[in-house]
Design an enzyme around this catalytic site. Sequence first.
Site, PDB file in Angstrom:
ATOM      1  N   SER A  39      12.378  23.529  23.364  1.00 24.02           N
ATOM      2  CA  SER A  39      11.491  22.680  24.163  1.00 24.02           C
ATOM      3  C   SER A  39      10.029  22.722  23.746  1.00 24.02           C
ATOM      4  CB  SER A  39      11.605  23.046  25.647  1.00 24.02           C
ATOM      5  OG  SER A  39      12.790  22.514  26.195  1.00 24.02           O
ATOM      6  N   LYS A  52       8.467  19.406  22.848  1.00 23.34           N
ATOM      7  CA  LYS A  52       7.821  18.529  23.824  1.00 23.34           C
ATOM      8  C   LYS A  52       6.314  18.443  23.605  1.00 23.34           C
ATOM      9  CE  LYS A  52      11.202  19.071  27.587  1.00 23.34           C
ATOM     10  NZ  LYS A  52      12.196  19.994  27.027  1.00 23.34           N
ATOM     11  N   SER A  55       9.414  21.479  31.887  1.00 23.90           N
ATOM     12  CA  SER A  55      10.293  21.263  30.734  1.00 23.90           C
ATOM     13  C   SER A  55      11.354  20.218  31.054  1.00 23.90           C
ATOM     14  CB  SER A  55      10.956  22.568  30.290  1.00 23.90           C
ATOM     15  OG  SER A  55      11.319  22.485  28.920  1.00 23.90           O
ATOM     16  N   LYS A  97       3.809  26.205  25.939  1.00 23.67           N
ATOM     17  CA  LYS A  97       5.124  25.609  26.189  1.00 23.67           C
ATOM     18  C   LYS A  97       6.202  26.594  25.758  1.00 23.67           C
ATOM     19  CE  LYS A  97       8.027  22.657  27.534  1.00 23.67           C
ATOM     20  NZ  LYS A  97       8.832  23.858  27.879  1.00 23.67           N
TER      21      LYS A  97
END
Length: 477
Positions: A62, A65, A306, A417
Amino acid sequence: MRFSRLVTGLTCAFMLQAQAAPVEEYTQYLPDGANLALMAQKVGSSTPLVDYHSKQMALPASTMKVVTALAALLELGPDFRFRTTLETQGKVDNGTLQGDLIARFGGDPTLSRQDLRNMVTALTKQGITHIQGNLVIDTSVFASHDKAPGWPWNDNTQCFSAPPAAAIVDKNCFSVSLYSADRPDDNAFIRVASYYPVTMFSQVRTLAKGSPDAPYCELDVVPGELNRFTITGCMTQRSEPLPLAFAIQDGAAWSGAILKAMLQDAGIDYTGHLVRQTRVTEPGTLLAETQSAPLRDLLKVMLKKSDNMIADTVFRTIGRHYFNVPGTWRAGSDAVRRVLRQKANIDLGNSIQVDGSGLSRHDLISPATMMQVLQYIAQNDQQLNFISMLPLAGYDGTLRYRGGLHEAGVDGKVSAKTGSLSGVYNLAGFITTASGQRVAFVQFLSGYAVPPEDKRIRRVPLVRFESRLYKDIYQNN
């Protein structure tokens, strides 16, 4: 648990009191066979503080992203909104819509039942009680498969992996309750709320408590056409129902059925059929409309929580917007690469990005490439206002309870993140050090596995590794 020193005799560029710390001071905490690629660099500097396998390709999970969000801001802009409309090529005459009612879905990942209900109410306020034509579900904003290449088949029915279709209502996820039978060997039965337009079948065998079959008899779900699902396997007798949730596989059928029921509830009938439209057509007369929140608000949710659905609809929309074609995974991939190169001078090189969420096992990127993205974000954050959208260690999002960062004493100092898949524990973001320096960092950790007997404490090595690493970065820069 056995831990190994993965690297001996090598040093990294991380400076501790004017001395280079051996990489093994951090990797010694990791399980046998774990793969680490790591990079840290002061914002605005070209000299890394840490450079360990920074060109090694890894699964971003993730953290991808971050790339998606930057490309979206540059291409779509922070004020972009997804639109869902009710249109017609006909006309309204004396309460009758003479022509098809076209529900044009725009890939809004946040569209809710209430949004649809509000649009139906807008029709009734215009006096419409009858449609002399079809109810058309238009999904032409996207094309090709709704599942990205490299998504594991066994995740497809999980709500976190719901296909990011053009037509989405309530995240295309629904819940059911599974009840064991009163007698062993009888089928368990399912209850599903009437407002979910799905068909459920049970082939689940009920086991007596203590049955020797129980440890290796698992529940599974088999999706069929038009959102039909069959649950198979077995379950042990229990007094309470087992709550389950599944991802819708056909967004157009799901949304169409919901909208059809809402029209009926509002006293609006139609003479034609419920049909879907995949070819792009000219807009008709606007009868009702709803819009999502601005893109920046969606990206904040996407990064903090997320959210895969937001990431992947945004990714496909970038491709549609850039090339002016229906959004596909390939269009999104090519568009992100061009947008970053043309508008941010970021070269993704031989990186592979096939989706926006990082769910795909085909995605590959190196810490050095991700560092380009982070450096651009930090140096342009006054305009982007990006860093505030990232989870803040100890406070919110997916970093609220990150044990390694808490142990390092950097709660409130790290905005980053996370990225997690099976055996993958990644971080990409920023740390504000004790001296006030902002340092960008990328941690790609994969191949992380512990023996079966250590499953309950599998995160202990991760906490030790991260606490030592980020404590040193924080205190010594």
